[in-house]
Design an enzyme around this catalytic site. Structure first.
Site, PDB file in Angstrom:
ATOM      1  N   SER A 108     -10.619  -0.496   6.706  1.00 49.08           N
ATOM      2  CA  SER A 108     -10.243  -0.564   5.761  1.00 49.08           C
ATOM      3  C   SER A 108      -8.962  -1.706   4.371  1.00 49.08           C
ATOM      4  CB  SER A 108      -8.565   0.603   5.276  1.00 49.08           C
ATOM      5  OG  SER A 108      -9.969   1.888   5.024  1.00 49.08           O
ATOM      6  N   SER A 115      -9.542   1.306   2.511  1.00 53.52           N
ATOM      7  CA  SER A 115      -9.115   2.371   1.370  1.00 53.52           C
ATOM      8  C   SER A 115      -8.057   1.690   0.636  1.00 53.52           C
ATOM      9  CB  SER A 115      -8.398   3.900   2.735  1.00 53.52           C
ATOM     10  OG  SER A 115      -7.283   2.730   3.405  1.00 53.52           O
ATOM     11  N   LYS A 158       0.807  -0.836  -0.205  1.00 50.99           N
ATOM     12  CA  LYS A 158       0.315   0.243   0.027  1.00 50.99           C
ATOM     13  C   LYS A 158       0.767   0.888  -0.005  1.00 50.99           C
ATOM     14  CE  LYS A 158      -4.018   1.954   2.656  1.00 50.99           C
ATOM     15  NZ  LYS A 158      -4.597   1.942   3.333  1.00 50.99           N
TER      16      LYS A 158
HETATM   17  N1  GLN Z   1     -13.431   4.547   5.544  1.00 49.51           N
HETATM   18  C1  GLN Z   1     -13.124   4.548   7.335  1.00 49.51           C
HETATM   19  C2  GLN Z   1     -12.528   5.585   6.751  1.00 49.51           C
HETATM   20  O1  GLN Z   1     -12.793   6.142   5.511  1.00 49.51           O
HETATM   21  C3  GLN Z   1     -11.759   3.752   7.476  1.00 49.51           C
HETATM   22  C4  GLN Z   1     -10.563   3.322   6.362  1.00 49.51           C
HETATM   23  C5  GLN Z   1      -9.447   2.751   7.130  1.00 49.51           C
HETATM   24  O2  GLN Z   1      -9.520   1.823   7.473  1.00 49.51           O
HETATM   25  N2  GLN Z   1      -8.598   3.956   6.842  1.00 49.51           N
HETATM   26  O3  GLN Z   1     -12.230   6.123   8.141  1.00 49.51           O
END
Ligand code: GLN
Length: 492
Positions: free
Chosen positions: A181, A157, A82
């Site tokens: 995410s 994400s 990532k």
């Molecule tokens: N969807 C969640 C957010 O936008 C989780 C994001 C994540 O786990 N990095 O904060």
């Protein structure tokens, strides 16, 4: 098995082929790059490729095989990293314009571990900007498409990490999980995704979003691969003050154990209302499978879940507003051209460098932390966080593992939620509580819906209980026989 097929398999199958000298690691890596070349224009999984690094690692692995030397368990198996995790000498952008030209001066601890395990890193995987999002539509560079259906989001994400694995552009990947995410994209792309216990894996060198919630973890095709990759990256790190000071177990130990007498709780609040029919059916059928394996199934109520989205979006944004203060155009990253003075430089750099969602979070977080509102919002959120943790403690005094859907529905259409941040935030309803409580949680695929999109089951266990989690996941994986090989994309 021909090499095109081999790149769609698990690490253990690829390792067998490497050790039997049916294929070299360099060939495997080159085949993956061929795949990237054919599909990634459509998928958008990678922000950048790290080809010379991958090839060099693969050659070192091949050399060791030639000499008959012992190899680390995942040596030579191609991985997507990532793009919020530092790899020395290569760009790390967090999919943000503000870091578009940033080259990492050091390795993250996980990256060092990947290197010592001789794992070739294929490239830096796309993500929602600074890992903020659930659909990977917030990347400053390009969206990611779901390999199962190019009109759908891959989840976020870590959408690039998951799409890369689903599309055969890597055998496995590392993602980061602040509120889901890793698990959400794994669910939408038909993969296994594991968020470890908070502190299990070092965060040193991970670009911080919300430091008390962030964890790095594996996205893989099989449960065993998730255990192997966790083995490679877990462990104490003195560079991360929140890293657990203990030696991790071998996470593959006990994953084959039978489930007689294991207690599994399904979470009432997540298994009843608001599920799509196909998701509800798939969850029910998983429960039946567990019963037939001798597990005891009980209903568990976690009534505070209804507050979790509110709590998360206060704590996560508060921490983000503080963490992102470092991007000011002075130390590194983007700087606005021709500012009028220092203040103007800060303002314009941040206004031009950050995307809308990131700005929204910085504003929300700054508001929640400001004097006068701190007690009303931030302190309350922290108090609720403690109560949510207590609810989990009570639940885990009754059961070994909790199950629920990972998301109430499968992957949605690209563009269908971008204009409505609240409905986007609601996709995290099942996943964020694990981060608030610091407990390990994972997704495994359990079937397809009527549109042939993957459905994911979430499993959660008490802190440090990854081995039980992996065991319960492995047995269901065996029973479901989900076909994890590349979906038939309308590509190539
Ligand atoms: N969807 C969640 C957010 O936008 C989780 C994001 C994540 O786990 N990095 O904060």
């Amino acid at each position: 098995m021909d090499i095109q097929e081999l790149i769609t398999k698990s690490s253990s199958e690829q390792r067998k082929a490497l050790l039997n000298k049916e294929v070299s690691s360099e060939e495997l890596v080159n085949e993956i790059y061929k795949k990237v070349e054919t599909v990634d224009k459509e998928i958008g999984a990678y922000n950048s490729l790290t080809k010379d690094f991958a090839i060099e690692t693969a050659r070192n692995v091949d050399e060791k095989i030639r000499k008959g030397e012992e190899l680390p368990p995942l040596a030579g198996i191609p991985l997507a990293l990532k793009d919020n995790i530092n790899l020395k000498g290569y760009s790390t952008t967090a999919s943000s314009k503000i870091l578009a030209n940033f080259v990492s001066p050091y390795d993250a601890t996980v990256t060092k571990k990947l290197k010592s395990n001789m794992i070739p890193i294929i490239g830096k995987a796309n993500l929602d900007e600074f890992a903020m999002g659930s659909s990977n539509e917030n990347s400053a560079f390009k969206i990611v498409r779901n390999p199962w259906n190019l009109k759908k989001v891959p989840g976020g994400s870590s959408g690039g990490s998951a799409a890369a694995v689903a599309a055969g552009e890597a055998t496995f990947a590392l993602g980061s999980d602040t509120g889901g995410s890793i698990r959400l994209p794994a669910s939408y792309c038909g993969l296994v995704g594991l968020k470890p216990t908070y502190g299990r894996v070092s965060r040193y060198g991970l670009i911080a979003f919300a430091s008390s919630l962030d964890q790095i973890g594996p996205i893989t095709r099989t449960v065993e691969d998730a255990a192997l990759l966790l083995n490679a990256i877990a462990g104490h790190d003195e560079k991360d003050s929140t890293s657990l000071n203990m030696t991790p177990p071998d996470f593959t130990q006990g994953i084959h154990n039978d489930l007689k007498g294991v207690k599994i709780g399904y979470i009432k609040e997540l298994c009843s209302e608001g599920l799509s029919d196909d998701v509800a059916k798939a969850i029910q059928s998983s429960i039946e499978k567990y019963k037939s394996m001798g597990a005891e199934i009980v209903e568990i109520s976690l009534p505070l879940i209804k507050y979790s989205i509110a709590v998360y979006y206060i704590i996560a944004t508060a921490e983000a507003s503080s963490n992102l203060a470092r991007f000011d155009g002075v130390k590194y990253g983007y700087r606005t051209k021709n500012p009028e003075n220092l203040y103007d430089m800060y303002v314009k750099t941040r206004a031009e460098g950050f995307g809308d969602e990131v700005k929204r979070r910085i504003m929300l977080g700054t508001y929640a932390l400001s004097s006068g509102y701190y007690d009303a919002y931030y302190k309350k959120a922290q108090q609720l966080r403690r109560l949510i943790k207590q609810d989990f403690d009570t639940a885990f005094s009754k059961v070994d593992v909790l199950i629920s859907p990972t998301c109430p529905h499968t992957a949605f259409d690209i563009g269908s939620k971008v204009e409505d941040p609240l409905s986007m935030y609601l996709t995290d309803i099942a996943t964020i509580t694990a981060n608030l409580a610091g407990i390990p949680a994972m997704n495994i695929p359990i079937g397809l819906d009527s549109d042939r999109m993957p459905i994911g089951l979430q499993l959660q266990a008490n802190s440090l209980n990854e081995t039980k989690l992996l065991n319960v996941a492995f047995k269901l994986e065996e029973a479901v026989q989900f076909n994890y090989s590349i979906p038939s994309m309308s590509l190539v």
